[in-house]
Design a protein around this motif. Structure first.
Motif, PDB file in Angstrom:
ATOM      1  N   ASN A 181      23.866 -37.152   0.972  1.00 27.71           N
ATOM      2  CA  ASN A 181      22.489 -37.607   0.740  1.00 27.71           C
ATOM      3  C   ASN A 181      22.315 -38.508  -0.477  1.00 27.71           C
ATOM      4  O   ASN A 181      21.203 -38.948  -0.754  1.00 27.71           O
ATOM      5  N   ILE A 182      23.384 -38.801  -1.193  1.00 23.95           N
ATOM      6  CA  ILE A 182      23.285 -39.705  -2.342  1.00 23.95           C
ATOM      7  C   ILE A 182      23.686 -41.111  -1.901  1.00 23.95           C
ATOM      8  O   ILE A 182      24.764 -41.326  -1.344  1.00 23.95           O
ATOM      9  N   VAL A 183      22.792 -42.068  -2.155  1.00 28.45           N
ATOM     10  CA  VAL A 183      23.047 -43.480  -1.863  1.00 28.45           C
ATOM     11  C   VAL A 183      23.109 -44.211  -3.198  1.00 28.45           C
ATOM     12  O   VAL A 183      22.206 -44.084  -4.026  1.00 28.45           O
ATOM     13  N   ILE A 212      32.452 -47.261  -1.151  1.00 23.65           N
ATOM     14  CA  ILE A 212      32.536 -47.233   0.313  1.00 23.65           C
ATOM     15  C   ILE A 212      33.808 -46.512   0.755  1.00 23.65           C
ATOM     16  O   ILE A 212      33.775 -45.678   1.679  1.00 23.65           O
ATOM     17  N   GLN A 213      34.905 -46.806   0.084  1.00 22.07           N
ATOM     18  CA  GLN A 213      36.158 -46.135   0.442  1.00 22.07           C
ATOM     19  C   GLN A 213      36.114 -44.644   0.139  1.00 22.07           C
ATOM     20  O   GLN A 213      36.809 -43.855   0.787  1.00 22.07           O
ATOM     21  N   ASP A 214      35.280 -44.249  -0.823  1.00 19.63           N
ATOM     22  CA  ASP A 214      35.116 -42.829  -1.143  1.00 19.63           C
ATOM     23  C   ASP A 214      34.076 -42.149  -0.253  1.00 19.63           C
ATOM     24  O   ASP A 214      33.762 -40.973  -0.460  1.00 19.63           O
ATOM     25  N   GLY A 215      33.535 -42.891   0.709  1.00 18.89           N
ATOM     26  CA  GLY A 215      32.653 -42.289   1.703  1.00 18.89           C
ATOM     27  C   GLY A 215      31.178 -42.331   1.385  1.00 18.89           C
ATOM     28  O   GLY A 215      30.383 -41.662   2.066  1.00 18.89           O
ATOM     29  N   TYR A 216      30.756 -43.120   0.377  1.00 20.81           N
ATOM     30  CA  TYR A 216      29.335 -43.178   0.006  1.00 20.81           C
ATOM     31  C   TYR A 216      28.626 -44.332   0.712  1.00 20.81           C
ATOM     32  O   TYR A 216      29.217 -45.394   0.938  1.00 20.81           O
ATOM     33  N   LYS A 217      27.373 -44.106   1.040  1.00 18.49           N
ATOM     34  CA  LYS A 217      26.525 -45.195   1.523  1.00 18.49           C
ATOM     35  C   LYS A 217      26.038 -45.994   0.316  1.00 18.49           C
ATOM     36  O   LYS A 217      25.785 -45.424  -0.751  1.00 18.49           O
ATOM     37  N   VAL A 218      25.884 -47.300   0.498  1.00 19.91           N
ATOM     38  CA  VAL A 218      25.491 -48.154  -0.618  1.00 19.91           C
ATOM     39  C   VAL A 218      24.351 -49.090  -0.212  1.00 19.91           C
ATOM     40  O   VAL A 218      24.186 -49.443   0.954  1.00 19.91           O
ATOM     41  N   ILE A 219      23.574 -49.453  -1.223  1.00 22.83           N
ATOM     42  CA  ILE A 219      22.631 -50.566  -1.145  1.00 22.83           C
ATOM     43  C   ILE A 219      23.134 -51.589  -2.152  1.00 22.83           C
ATOM     44  O   ILE A 219      23.381 -51.258  -3.319  1.00 22.83           O
TER      45      ILE A 219
END
Length: 644
Positions: free
Chosen positions: A487-489, A505-512
């Motif tokens: 749930n952390i972006v 991104i490679q660590d699996g996080y969504k980004v803006i």
């Protein structure tokens, strides 16, 4: 006897003086009459050269009356070529030639297939009729959107008397259909697609806009407004529309954001509305409101009014809960959602100083501490006090106020960047100093407690997407320790050359994505102070904004890129200059987010079509009352292809 002679001489002197004064007065009157007559004659001569135009109740600003055409334009391949008007030649205006020659004049360029006919029709605004096919609650929003559309059409009109002329059509019937009327709030999975068609039959045009949601229909109306223009050569000026069209359209990214900082320099509610008008014209859908910082805290919180009382620049430089509600509704009918950010734990000075007066202890440390260069990035300094448990109680109440005011329970931004560890090391208790060998862990613990306060404020429910700025805490090895991937972006704002975005991104996080070297619109205006780094250079041109496609970088999983956001920090901008800083660069960003057109990977040059379409879009923003930056000399517009 001598006295009598003297008396008569004195009377004669008085008489001569009075006569002289009378003659002088008559001369002055005659002089001013002549001067006044000459002045009026000069005014009349100037008036004939530069007529004074009267304002009309129909028009929102003064318009120029048409002059006889000097130039006309002829389509040659994909270019409109400028030619001198010759006797007996039917002059074609640049606006009409541009709409029919080469590519479309739509912005942002649609993602789906577009077919535009080559024939047009004149009409007047009274001939547009609407049929709305939508149940409540979408029906109410649709009615507002219709009125907004009508205003946009009127914005094009440059002659209030144009309705006296005959038109090519008798009626334009616009049929709007919303499939799911219950969707009246934007979410990341909201369907914003639409299908627009225009068909002509006899002396009538039928326009159909169908969409699954109100937001799709709203976008369709925006596109329809771009298929209408003012033809200044037709009968001295007429509205004109494409007679046949089909547009299927949808956004590539669900998060298409614009961040504005109103803490460094206050901006009025009316100014924010102007920002929304520009956003809606370009189909941007998220307004990230950086409402507070160490300089000021202008937001009035119902449960914590002391924040604005001690933190605003002045009582009239605040935003009330009523202002927020008004802005939310104004944005909603234009397809925009508002995400308010109160940055923590850094960027927290003004507004946080009331703790001791309420027996709450020091809520912030390092406030206004000098020399500021040691304790923050820019003056004044200020950072929340993690030693004070009351801070987390205040955060819970603050978050509850934000949730209540915005009703935004899907996205929530907590800030979280640029924490100065030296500030904490110099200000916190010896027990804390001993507990944390690495103050990044203190920062991480603070963040976990702040997230817990947010969840409590939301009735125990976790916010689906909590946004944080990228920072040292979102880098390895800290990011996986303190931020839950589910749930952390992370809003990644560092340079596109840094590894931050790709690592996340490679660590699996969504980004803006908000890369500073492409999408920070406050850069390039020089230093605003003499000490410390005070500016980011160079200026980010609209071409730089447009060409930035970081999701094409090798190793980037595009599915984890929720979207992007342009950012305008306000150290050197206020409401007098915000339009020019945002537009047309914000429009360039909007097309990148909406349809993400391909680029020439060999040269990264931008096609002439983009220049012309963006200039047309800029003209639309001007018609709507905004003051965007100029793109190029007007000669380039009048001579397509000659400047590139």
């Amino acid at each position: 006897m001598l006295k009598a002679v003297c008396y008569r001489g004195l009377r004669m002197k008085h008489y001569d003086l009075k006569r002289a004064l009378l003659i002088f007065s008559l001369f002055c009157i005659a002089f001013f009459v002549v001067l006044f007559w000459q002045q009026n004659s000069a005014i009349d001569e100037v008036s004939q050269l530069f007529p004074v135009y009267k304002k009309s109740p129909l028009l929102k600003k003064e318009r120029k009356l048409p002059y006889p055409p000097q130039w006309h334009w002829q389509c040659n391949g994909k270019h409109c070529e400028r030619q001198k008007v010759a006797p007996g030649v039917s002059a074609v205006s640049l606006s009409t030639c541009s709409m029919l020659c080469g590519s479309t004049q739509l912005w942002p360029q649609p993602s789906g297939p577009v077919t535009l006919g080559s024939k047009t029709a004149t009409f007047n605004h009274h001939q547009i009729q609407f049929k709305a096919d939508a149940k409540e609650p979408a029906a109410t929003l649709l009615n507002h959107a219709i009125e907004i559309f009508k205003d946009k059409v009127l914005d094009y009109v440059q002659d209030v008397n144009y309705t006296v002329h005959d038109t090519d059509v008798e009626k334009i019937l616009v049929h709007l259909k919303v499939q799911h009327a219950d969707v009246v709030r934007l979410r990341l999975d909201t369907d914003e697609s639409y299908h627009l068609t225009i068909k002509s039959k006899a002396h009538q045009l039928s326009v159909n806009i169908t969409a699954n949601t109100f937001f799709g229909v709203r976008h369709g109306l925006e596109t329809l407004s771009q298929l209408i223009w003012w033809d200044e050569y037709s009968k001295g000026g007429m509205l004109r529309i494409i007679k046949n069209a089909s547009v299927k359209d949808y956004p590539v990214f669900s998060y298409r954001g614009l961040m504005l900082d109103t803490a460094r320099n206050y901006m009025s509610v009316d100014t924010l509305k102007r920002v929304f008008i520009g956003m809606s014209a370009n189909k941007l859908n998220i307004f990230h409101w950086h409402v507070s910082d160490s300089q000021s805290f202008p937001l009035i919180l119902p449960r914590l009014p002391k924040f604005a009382k001690v933190g605003s620049y002045a009582p009239d430089m605040t935003y009330s809960p009523e202002d927020v509600k008004e802005l939310m509704l104004f944005a909603l009918v234009r397809g925009i959602r508002i995400v308010i950010e109160i940055d923590t734990p850094a960027h927290a000075g003004s507004g946080w100083t009331w703790g001791p007066d309420e027996d709450m202890g020091e809520l912030a440390v390092c406030v206004n501490k000098q020399p500021w260069m040691l304790y923050c990035g820019e003056p004044p300094c200020g950072q929340l006090n993690p030693d004070n448990p009351k801070v987390y109680e205040v955060l819970e109440t603050l978050y509850k106020d934000l949730l209540d005011m915005t009703k935004e329970d899907e996205l929530f931004h907590i800030g979280g960047d640029e924490v100065n560890l030296e500030c904490w090391q110099d200000s916190l208790s010896s027990a804390t100093q001993k507990k944390y060998g690495d103050f990044h862990d203190l920062w991480g613990d603070f963040t976990l407690k702040a997230l817990e306060s947010l969840q409590k404020a939301n009735g125990g429910k976790r916010i689906p997407y909590v946004l944080v700025w990228s920072s040292n805490l979102t880098k390895r090895p800290y990011v996986s320790k303190y931020f839950n991937r589910s749930n952390i972006v992370v809003q990644s704002w560092g340079s596109s050359q840094w590894p931050d975005t790709l690592d996340l991104i490679q660590d699996g996080y969504k980004v803006i994505i908000s890369h500073v070297d492409a999408w920070y619109l406050d850069c390039g205006f020089g230093r605003w102070r003499e000490t410390g780094d005070a500016a980011c250079d160079p200026y980010r041109t609209w071409q730089t904004v447009y060409n930035h496609r970081p999701w094409t970088q090798q190793g980037v999983n595009k599915k984890q890129v929720m979207g992007g956001e342009i950012c305008l920090w306000s150290e050197q901008v206020d409401e007098t200059s915000v339009d020019a800083r945002l537009w047309p660069r914000g429009a360039a960003f909007a097309e990148r987010m909406w349809s993400d057109p391909s680029l020439d990977l060999n040269t990264f040059s931008i096609s002439e079509d983009v220049y012309l379409r963006l200039n047309t879009q800029r003209d639309r923003l001007v018609a709507r009352g905004l003051r965007p930056e100029a793109m190029w000399p007007q000669w380039c517009l009048q001579n397509p292809g000659m400047c590139l």
